[in-house]
Design a protein around this motif. Sequence first.
Motif, PDB file in Angstrom:
ATOM      1  N   GLU A  78      81.271  20.168  22.834  1.00 12.83           N
ATOM      2  CA  GLU A  78      82.022  20.691  21.878  1.00 12.83           C
ATOM      3  C   GLU A  78      82.597  19.673  20.650  1.00 12.83           C
ATOM      4  O   GLU A  78      82.742  20.095  19.662  1.00 12.83           O
ATOM      5  CB  GLU A  78      83.294  21.350  22.618  1.00 12.83           C
ATOM      6  CG  GLU A  78      84.219  22.169  21.825  1.00 12.83           C
ATOM      7  CD  GLU A  78      85.480  22.922  22.350  1.00 12.83           C
ATOM      8  OE1 GLU A  78      86.319  23.367  21.690  1.00 12.83           O
ATOM      9  OE2 GLU A  78      85.335  22.556  23.701  1.00 12.83           O
ATOM     10  N   ALA A  79      82.909  18.632  21.299  1.00 14.84           N
ATOM     11  CA  ALA A  79      83.302  17.231  20.282  1.00 14.84           C
ATOM     12  C   ALA A  79      82.016  17.086  19.181  1.00 14.84           C
ATOM     13  O   ALA A  79      82.343  16.877  18.074  1.00 14.84           O
ATOM     14  CB  ALA A  79      83.319  15.932  20.978  1.00 14.84           C
ATOM     15  N   GLN A  80      80.832  17.176  19.831  1.00 21.05           N
ATOM     16  CA  GLN A  80      79.816  17.052  18.855  1.00 21.05           C
ATOM     17  C   GLN A  80      79.704  18.019  17.487  1.00 21.05           C
ATOM     18  O   GLN A  80      79.742  17.699  16.425  1.00 21.05           O
ATOM     19  CB  GLN A  80      78.447  17.129  19.531  1.00 21.05           C
ATOM     20  CG  GLN A  80      77.925  16.022  20.220  1.00 21.05           C
ATOM     21  CD  GLN A  80      76.824  16.164  21.076  1.00 21.05           C
ATOM     22  OE1 GLN A  80      75.812  16.399  20.538  1.00 21.05           O
ATOM     23  NE2 GLN A  80      76.748  15.849  22.300  1.00 21.05           N
ATOM     24  N   ASP A  81      79.972  19.305  17.833  1.00 19.31           N
ATOM     25  CA  ASP A  81      80.100  20.435  17.140  1.00 19.31           C
ATOM     26  C   ASP A  81      81.138  20.315  16.279  1.00 19.31           C
ATOM     27  O   ASP A  81      80.946  20.444  14.983  1.00 19.31           O
ATOM     28  CB  ASP A  81      80.395  21.768  17.716  1.00 19.31           C
ATOM     29  CG  ASP A  81      80.634  22.908  17.024  1.00 19.31           C
ATOM     30  OD1 ASP A  81      79.569  23.166  16.140  1.00 19.31           O
ATOM     31  OD2 ASP A  81      81.419  23.459  16.928  1.00 19.31           O
ATOM     32  N   LYS A  82      82.380  19.860  16.661  1.00 13.62           N
ATOM     33  CA  LYS A  82      83.722  19.841  15.821  1.00 13.62           C
ATOM     34  C   LYS A  82      83.343  18.616  14.885  1.00 13.62           C
ATOM     35  O   LYS A  82      83.667  18.538  13.585  1.00 13.62           O
ATOM     36  CB  LYS A  82      84.881  19.548  16.516  1.00 13.62           C
ATOM     37  CG  LYS A  82      85.059  20.874  17.431  1.00 13.62           C
ATOM     38  CD  LYS A  82      85.579  22.059  16.796  1.00 13.62           C
ATOM     39  CE  LYS A  82      86.056  22.934  17.572  1.00 13.62           C
ATOM     40  NZ  LYS A  82      85.286  23.887  18.387  1.00 13.62           N
ATOM     41  N   GLU A 136      82.808  18.834  33.424  1.00 11.36           N
ATOM     42  CA  GLU A 136      83.630  19.002  32.510  1.00 11.36           C
ATOM     43  C   GLU A 136      83.419  18.191  31.117  1.00 11.36           C
ATOM     44  O   GLU A 136      83.968  18.231  29.970  1.00 11.36           O
ATOM     45  CB  GLU A 136      84.937  18.708  32.870  1.00 11.36           C
ATOM     46  CG  GLU A 136      85.670  19.731  33.972  1.00 11.36           C
ATOM     47  CD  GLU A 136      86.703  19.260  34.735  1.00 11.36           C
ATOM     48  OE1 GLU A 136      87.900  19.576  34.525  1.00 11.36           O
ATOM     49  OE2 GLU A 136      86.542  18.362  35.586  1.00 11.36           O
ATOM     50  N   ALA A 137      82.980  16.884  31.507  1.00  9.51           N
ATOM     51  CA  ALA A 137      82.684  15.774  30.631  1.00  9.51           C
ATOM     52  C   ALA A 137      81.746  16.507  29.627  1.00  9.51           C
ATOM     53  O   ALA A 137      81.659  16.232  28.415  1.00  9.51           O
ATOM     54  CB  ALA A 137      81.950  14.580  31.300  1.00  9.51           C
ATOM     55  N   GLU A 138      80.687  17.012  30.070  1.00 11.70           N
ATOM     56  CA  GLU A 138      79.570  17.639  29.321  1.00 11.70           C
ATOM     57  C   GLU A 138      79.962  18.659  28.347  1.00 11.70           C
ATOM     58  O   GLU A 138      79.577  18.680  27.101  1.00 11.70           O
ATOM     59  CB  GLU A 138      78.281  18.131  30.099  1.00 11.70           C
ATOM     60  CG  GLU A 138      77.325  18.502  29.327  1.00 11.70           C
ATOM     61  CD  GLU A 138      76.160  19.306  30.268  1.00 11.70           C
ATOM     62  OE1 GLU A 138      74.967  19.552  29.593  1.00 11.70           O
ATOM     63  OE2 GLU A 138      76.397  19.529  31.370  1.00 11.70           O
ATOM     64  N   SER A 191      79.741  10.875  21.053  1.00  4.52           N
ATOM     65  CA  SER A 191      79.518  11.922  21.955  1.00  4.52           C
ATOM     66  C   SER A 191      78.274  12.376  22.424  1.00  4.52           C
ATOM     67  O   SER A 191      77.772  12.744  23.572  1.00  4.52           O
ATOM     68  CB  SER A 191      80.034  13.308  21.404  1.00  4.52           C
ATOM     69  OG  SER A 191      81.388  13.048  21.061  1.00  4.52           O
ATOM     70  N   GLU A 192      77.222  12.065  21.440  1.00  3.15           N
ATOM     71  CA  GLU A 192      75.820  12.348  21.762  1.00  3.15           C
ATOM     72  C   GLU A 192      75.161  11.361  22.666  1.00  3.15           C
ATOM     73  O   GLU A 192      74.344  11.343  23.343  1.00  3.15           O
ATOM     74  CB  GLU A 192      74.997  12.044  20.235  1.00  3.15           C
ATOM     75  CG  GLU A 192      75.305  13.422  19.412  1.00  3.15           C
ATOM     76  CD  GLU A 192      74.408  13.246  18.066  1.00  3.15           C
ATOM     77  OE1 GLU A 192      73.882  12.126  17.957  1.00  3.15           O
ATOM     78  OE2 GLU A 192      74.623  14.208  17.230  1.00  3.15           O
ATOM     79  N   ASN A 247      87.986  14.183  17.752  1.00  3.27           N
ATOM     80  CA  ASN A 247      88.475  12.980  18.336  1.00  3.27           C
ATOM     81  C   ASN A 247      88.975  13.106  19.693  1.00  3.27           C
ATOM     82  O   ASN A 247      88.867  12.394  20.704  1.00  3.27           O
ATOM     83  CB  ASN A 247      89.502  12.457  17.467  1.00  3.27           C
ATOM     84  CG  ASN A 247      88.903  11.364  16.289  1.00  3.27           C
ATOM     85  OD1 ASN A 247      87.529  11.345  16.273  1.00  3.27           O
ATOM     86  ND2 ASN A 247      89.425  11.649  14.995  1.00  3.27           N
ATOM     87  N   LEU A 248      89.827  14.119  19.927  1.00  2.00           N
ATOM     88  CA  LEU A 248      90.454  14.561  21.342  1.00  2.00           C
ATOM     89  C   LEU A 248      89.282  14.778  22.205  1.00  2.00           C
ATOM     90  O   LEU A 248      89.406  14.535  23.315  1.00  2.00           O
ATOM     91  CB  LEU A 248      91.469  15.626  21.007  1.00  2.00           C
ATOM     92  CG  LEU A 248      92.598  15.507  20.404  1.00  2.00           C
ATOM     93  CD1 LEU A 248      93.507  16.688  20.084  1.00  2.00           C
ATOM     94  CD2 LEU A 248      93.759  14.551  21.360  1.00  2.00           C
TER      95      LEU A 248
END
Length: 264
Positions: free
Chosen positions: A244-248, A237-239, A261-262, A220-221
């Motif tokens: 990383e958000a997708q993975d978590k 930085e956004a990418e 995120s996708e 979420n963060l």
Amino acid sequence: QDFLLKTAILDRLSGSLCDAVAERTGSRELLERLEQANMFIVPLDQSRTWYRFHRLFSELLRHQQHLAGQPGDALLHQRASQWFEAEGYLAEAIQHALAAQDWARAAGLIGRVSERMFKQGEIVTLLGWLEKLPKEILLSQPDLCMAYAWALLLAGKYDLAEPVLEQAENLAQPGSVFLGLVATAEAYLARSIGDNTRVIETSRLALSLLPEKDFTSRSNLLMNLGLVYWHEGRLEEAEQALVEAQDKAQRAENFYAQLTSELF
């Protein structure tokens, strides 16, 4: 009459519950007799396990209880709360603990159910319970304070949530995981009110303090951080944050964060 006066505090009645509240035996048989005598009692199921008094009759009994000098409501509510907890009816156990003004018991029970209620979206009910607790208790216990802050945030009461989060931050030890949880909530607040600078600051702090395996919070963060970077035009930085958000999110089965995120 003693039975009626003592059980008038209950919204629904069963033999076992009435035995506990009235400190007697044979309540099931008495409930059946009351129904047969048309004594303003209504069965709630086919098996005649649960009943309730007619609302007006219940109000009359409560008035009579006060006049007759029966054991105080607090004691009766405490007995009811204990019975409901033992039987697994935690919502009713909380309601009776609050009615008894047994704040320590109510706070403990609310703490047990708060995570489930957040997941099920029962924010209004949870917020109502929390706001019945004395503020000195609510704001002095870290977990309760955070539950209250999140309930306010999810209810859209951002102006009320801000001072609660400030108090939670005061309760946190420097460098602690709890401080990371506070920073997570502060990042949510900042995102909700459009303070992008604060989102970046608090998200970075939270990510530095939360455990690596807290995939839900981290996804979420990172999602929010990535969106803010994107809006700020910081695309590289956004990418990085969104990948990383997708993975978590995938690890946490946090489908909302994963799909969001996708998209970007």
